[in-house]
Design a protein around this motif. Structure first.
Motif, mmCIF file in Angstrom:
data_model
loop_
_atom_site.group_PDB
_atom_site.id
_atom_site.type_symbol
_atom_site.label_atom_id
_atom_site.label_comp_id
_atom_site.label_asym_id
_atom_site.label_seq_id
_atom_site.Cartn_x
_atom_site.Cartn_y
_atom_site.Cartn_z
ATOM 1 N N TYR A 198 49.858 -31.409 140.067
ATOM 2 C CA TYR A 198 48.989 -31.139 138.919
ATOM 3 C C TYR A 198 47.570 -30.776 139.346
ATOM 4 O O TYR A 198 46.737 -30.456 138.500
ATOM 5 C CB TYR A 198 48.917 -32.366 138.010
ATOM 6 N N SER A 199 47.282 -30.861 140.659
ATOM 7 C CA SER A 199 45.922 -30.640 141.157
ATOM 8 C C SER A 199 45.803 -29.428 142.074
ATOM 9 O O SER A 199 44.888 -28.612 141.922
ATOM 10 C CB SER A 199 45.430 -31.883 141.927
ATOM 11 N N HIS A 200 46.741 -29.308 143.047
ATOM 12 C CA HIS A 200 46.575 -28.288 144.084
ATOM 13 C C HIS A 200 47.937 -27.925 144.667
ATOM 14 O O HIS A 200 48.538 -28.714 145.402
ATOM 15 C CB HIS A 200 45.650 -28.832 145.182
ATOM 16 N N VAL A 201 48.416 -26.743 144.350
ATOM 17 C CA VAL A 201 49.770 -26.321 144.732
ATOM 18 C C VAL A 201 49.939 -26.247 146.242
ATOM 19 O O VAL A 201 50.972 -26.640 146.785
ATOM 20 C CB VAL A 201 50.110 -24.956 144.093
ATOM 21 N N LEU A 202 48.914 -25.745 146.953
ATOM 22 C CA LEU A 202 49.036 -25.588 148.406
ATOM 23 C C LEU A 202 49.213 -26.926 149.108
ATOM 24 O O LEU A 202 49.937 -27.026 150.103
ATOM 25 C CB LEU A 202 47.809 -24.858 148.966
ATOM 26 N N SER A 203 48.560 -27.958 148.595
ATOM 27 C CA SER A 203 48.715 -29.296 149.185
ATOM 28 C C SER A 203 50.139 -29.805 149.010
ATOM 29 O O SER A 203 50.682 -30.483 149.895
ATOM 30 C CB SER A 203 47.725 -30.276 148.553
ATOM 31 N N VAL A 204 50.756 -29.478 147.873
ATOM 32 C CA VAL A 204 52.151 -29.867 147.650
ATOM 33 C C VAL A 204 53.062 -29.142 148.628
ATOM 34 O O VAL A 204 53.997 -29.734 149.180
ATOM 35 C CB VAL A 204 52.587 -29.553 146.198
ATOM 36 N N PHE A 205 52.779 -27.868 148.850
ATOM 37 C CA PHE A 205 53.586 -27.093 149.798
ATOM 38 C C PHE A 205 53.513 -27.714 151.196
ATOM 39 O O PHE A 205 54.536 -27.896 151.868
ATOM 40 C CB PHE A 205 53.101 -25.652 149.835
ATOM 41 N N MET A 206 52.299 -28.076 151.640
ATOM 42 C CA MET A 206 52.145 -28.684 152.963
ATOM 43 C C MET A 206 52.829 -30.050 153.015
ATOM 44 O O MET A 206 53.462 -30.400 154.021
ATOM 45 C CB MET A 206 50.668 -28.805 153.307
ATOM 46 N N LEU A 207 52.712 -30.818 151.933
ATOM 47 C CA LEU A 207 53.372 -32.125 151.880
ATOM 48 C C LEU A 207 54.885 -31.969 151.935
ATOM 49 O O LEU A 207 55.585 -32.773 152.571
ATOM 50 C CB LEU A 207 52.966 -32.861 150.604
ATOM 51 N N PHE A 208 55.396 -30.927 151.292
ATOM 52 C CA PHE A 208 56.834 -30.653 151.330
ATOM 53 C C PHE A 208 57.294 -30.374 152.755
ATOM 54 O O PHE A 208 58.340 -30.868 153.200
ATOM 55 C CB PHE A 208 57.161 -29.463 150.430
ATOM 56 N N VAL A 209 56.506 -29.598 153.501
ATOM 57 C CA VAL A 209 56.831 -29.298 154.901
ATOM 58 C C VAL A 209 56.851 -30.589 155.721
ATOM 59 O O VAL A 209 57.755 -30.814 156.532
ATOM 60 C CB VAL A 209 55.810 -28.295 155.493
ATOM 61 N N VAL A 210 55.848 -31.454 155.479
ATOM 62 C CA VAL A 210 55.788 -32.739 156.186
ATOM 63 C C VAL A 210 56.991 -33.601 155.838
ATOM 64 O O VAL A 210 57.605 -34.239 156.717
ATOM 65 C CB VAL A 210 54.478 -33.477 155.846
ATOM 66 N N ALA A 211 57.357 -33.649 154.551
ATOM 67 C CA ALA A 211 58.491 -34.469 154.108
ATOM 68 C C ALA A 211 59.802 -33.977 154.719
ATOM 69 O O ALA A 211 60.649 -34.783 155.129
ATOM 70 C CB ALA A 211 58.586 -34.439 152.581
ATOM 71 N N VAL A 212 59.962 -32.660 154.812
ATOM 72 C CA VAL A 212 61.171 -32.092 155.435
ATOM 73 C C VAL A 212 61.223 -32.484 156.910
ATOM 74 O O VAL A 212 62.278 -32.856 157.443
ATOM 75 C CB VAL A 212 61.200 -30.563 155.270
ATOM 76 N N GLY A 213 60.064 -32.406 157.579
ATOM 77 C CA GLY A 213 60.009 -32.817 158.984
ATOM 78 C C GLY A 213 60.357 -34.283 159.172
ATOM 79 O O GLY A 213 61.098 -34.651 160.086
ATOM 80 N N ALA A 214 59.834 -35.145 158.266
ATOM 81 C CA ALA A 214 60.142 -36.578 158.331
ATOM 82 C C ALA A 214 61.624 -36.834 158.075
ATOM 83 O O ALA A 214 62.238 -37.701 158.706
ATOM 84 C CB ALA A 214 59.290 -37.335 157.311
ATOM 85 N N MET A 215 62.214 -36.075 157.168
ATOM 86 C CA MET A 215 63.633 -36.245 156.860
ATOM 87 C C MET A 215 64.505 -35.830 158.041
ATOM 88 O O MET A 215 65.512 -36.485 158.352
ATOM 89 C CB MET A 215 64.003 -35.435 155.617
ATOM 90 N N LEU A 216 64.129 -34.757 158.730
ATOM 91 C CA LEU A 216 64.877 -34.326 159.920
ATOM 92 C C LEU A 216 64.798 -35.394 161.007
ATOM 93 O O LEU A 216 65.792 -35.674 161.687
ATOM 94 C CB LEU A 216 64.314 -32.992 160.431
ATOM 95 N N PHE A 217 63.605 -35.982 161.171
ATOM 96 C CA PHE A 217 63.446 -37.070 162.142
ATOM 97 C C PHE A 217 64.357 -38.239 161.775
ATOM 98 O O PHE A 217 64.995 -38.846 162.640
ATOM 99 C CB PHE A 217 61.983 -37.522 162.178
ATOM 100 N N LEU A 218 64.407 -38.559 160.482
ATOM 101 C CA LEU A 218 65.253 -39.652 160.007
ATOM 102 C C LEU A 218 66.719 -39.393 160.327
ATOM 103 O O LEU A 218 67.426 -40.270 160.836
ATOM 104 C CB LEU A 218 65.069 -39.821 158.496
#
Length: 577
Positions: A198-218
């Motif tokens: 609801y604040s900043h779309v680009l930050s969500v995109f970067m967070l999504f990339v981080v979350a995908v990376g964390a999930m792959l590590f998991l």
């Protein structure tokens, strides 16, 4: 020997969270005190853009448009669809404050509220993570007064990114919980991600990339903790995020596919060298030489070096400190040219625009590193490292001082982007000037972006530039004083789905907008009226999000009752024993 505590110390010990909250209020007011006292507010180009967005929302309320879809008074006054492409929901409360308290004071008080929530949310999330109030306070102060955070909020005036940083600790905490710890805490991931979306779309995109990376590590390293219930929590969180974000995300996708306006934000990815990062991290100011970015700051960097030195000397690095240190270094690399970004040019990563945006994670994880390191050293030898107790207060005071210096220098030297209370009003010609033109081609087609600088808001009739102007009344745009002969009129707007053109008799006109991106209308009418109406998809998305929020809040309330009931049963059971 017993040391007698003062009344203040006793109050802080007994009501630590309340004392911390009062401190947050005080700091949030003090940081903008120079602005209130001077009646002037300096802002950067990002701040100018966000002021325009807020100003549009305020005037929308005044003109009966509570949720305006297009821009009538700002961003070029050319029916821009900024609210489709840049979230306005989280900034709406500031617009309401501006409406009731006046533009200047409403805006400044709104920024104080943002600063308070930045402090409070970071404190709250660290407390949920560590169950340590002192560690939470350290993290909150360090994170909120890091140079990068201050640059975003104070120097650049990047309101969207600052609001994203408010919700970032909550989102990271929630993602960590559903991936590695208590998957029942998925609600925090939802609230944090929605707050950023609801604040900043680009930050969500970067967070999504981080979350995908964390999930792959998991999946690679900790696959044994993945079970059906954990996967189900991921699916629930994903579904709820989609439903709650429908109010913005669905119209965003609809308009992006229809007009291709979002394509203009995909510039070549800009990177900074590591040496610029180092130079910027050794500054203790919000004014930086060209090419440098404010990331950590001199004292911030010094504290990290001191903590690291003592842990290396004592050979006492904890697992948490190692992880936080590795994450900090990883995002430093990701934010500079040390990472081979040139291999990812002309990909979807271009939407980030600048790789230094990754430093929001540097600010987050390095602040957690400082908080964790300080508490470990104090637990190890409280007398030897007693000086560390003053570090958060020192960093906070340092942040207040450099912010005050920034405001003073910008205001006193007649900085061109400094506005005062007289300019900051909807009844002043000056306010109209600084709101009308900023960012008017941010969300246009590629062709319009190229031609816009040359043609401006000119209206063309049969291919010839005219002096005619696009006018509006109550968000209904029109062009008048046209000839009564057959003609081809080119309008200086980005055609969006939901727009319609009519002649002076109310007859629907055919519009061809795919040639240059500009809509072309053939008509004999002396007047062309252009109206935007919400599409069926947009109306449905609002309905879906509204119902979803209602059900989501009811679910949260029911869960709190269940937890409270469980605690009461345990307490009664203990009493019986």
């Amino acid at each position: 020997m017993l040391v007698r505590k003062s009344k203040l110390s006793k109050f802080v010990d007994q009501h630590f969270s309340l004392a911390a909250t009062l401190l947050f209020v005080l700091l949030s007011v003090l940081i903008y005190l120079p602005v209130i006292l001077s009646g002037k507010f300096p802002y950067g180009n990002d701040g100018l853009f966000h002021l325009s967005r807020l100003y549009e929302l305020v005037l929308g309320v005044e003109n009966g448009k509570i949720f305006p879809d297009i821009s009538a008074f700002t961003l070029g006054e050319r029916m821009g669809g900024v609210n489709f492409f840049y979230p306005y929901i989280s900034v709406y409360p500031i617009a309401i404050l501006m409406y009731f308290l006046g533009d200047f004071y409403g805006f400044v008080i709104g920024l104080m509220v943002v600063r308070f929530f930045l402090l409070f949310v970071s404190y709250w999330m660290m407390y949920k993570f560590s169950a340590s109030k002192k560690k939470s306070l350290i993290f909150s102060l360090v994170y909120s007064f890091s140079i990068y955070t201050l640059v975003n909020q104070i120097q650049r005036g990047a309101l969207g990114e600052t609001l994203g940083m408010v919700f970032l600790p909550m989102a990271v905490y929630g993602i960590y919980q559903i991936l590695f710890e208590d998957y029942k805490e998925w609600i925090w991931a939802v609230l944090g991600i929605i707050g950023i979306l609801y604040s900043h779309v680009l930050s969500v995109f970067m967070l999504f990339v981080v979350a995908v990376g964390a999930m792959l590590f998991l999946l690679i390293k900790k696959r044994e903790i993945v079970n059906k219930k954990r996967v189900l929590s991921w699916l629930k969180a994903g579904l709820v995020i989609c439903l709650l974000s429908a109010i913005f995300l669905i119209p965003f996708i609809e308009q992006m596919k229809f007009s291709h306006a979002f394509a203009t934000t995909c510039y070549n990815l800009s990177t900074d060298t590591f040496s610029f990062f180092l130079k910027g991290s050794l500054q203790n100011s919000l004014e930086f030489p060209p090419g440098q970015r404010g990331i950590l700051g001199f004292f911030y960097t010094l504290i990290i070096v001191i903590i690291t030195y003592f842990f290396v000397k004592c050979e006492a690095f904890t697992v948490k400190l190692k992880i936080l240190g590795i994450l900090t270094l990883f995002f430093i690399v990701l934010g500079t040219s040390l990472f081979p970004w040139f291999l990812l040019q002309n990909t979807f990563f271009n939407t980030i625009q600048f790789t230094w945006r990754w430093f929001i994670f540097v600010s987050l994880f390095s602040s957690a590193y400082i908080a964790e390191g300080m508490m470990c050293l104090l637990d190890h030898d409280s007398k030897k490292f007693q000086f560390l107790k003053w570090v958060p207060i020192f960093l906070s005071l340092n942040g207040l001082i450099i912010c005050s210096a920034f405001f003073y220098l910008r205001i006193s030297d007649g900085y061109a982007h400094s506005i005062n209370t007289k300019m900051f009003t909807r009844n002043s010609n000056n306010s109209q000037l600084f709101n009308k033109h900023n960012g008017k081609y941010d969300y246009a087609t590629r062709r319009q972006k190229k031609l816009g600088k040359k043609n401006g808001n000119a209206i063309f009739v049969d291919g010839k530039k005219t002096e005619l102007k696009l006018k509006h009344k109550n968000y209904e745009f029109y062009v008048d004083d046209l000839s009564s002969t057959e003609k081809k009129v080119t309008l200086p707007i980005t055609w969006l789905k939901g727009m319609s053109a009519y002649d002076d008799k109310g007859k629907l006109l055919h519009v061809n907008w795919k040639v240059d991106g500009y809509p072309i209308v053939r008509t004999k009418s002396k007047v062309i009226r252009i109206i935007y109406r919400k599409t069926i998809v947009q109306k449905m998305s609002i309905l879906v999000s509204g119902i979803s929020w209602l059900l989501f809040l009811v679910m949260i309330r029911c869960k709190s009752f269940v937890k409270r009931g469980g605690r009461l049963k345990v307490e009664k059971f203990k009493e019986k024993l």
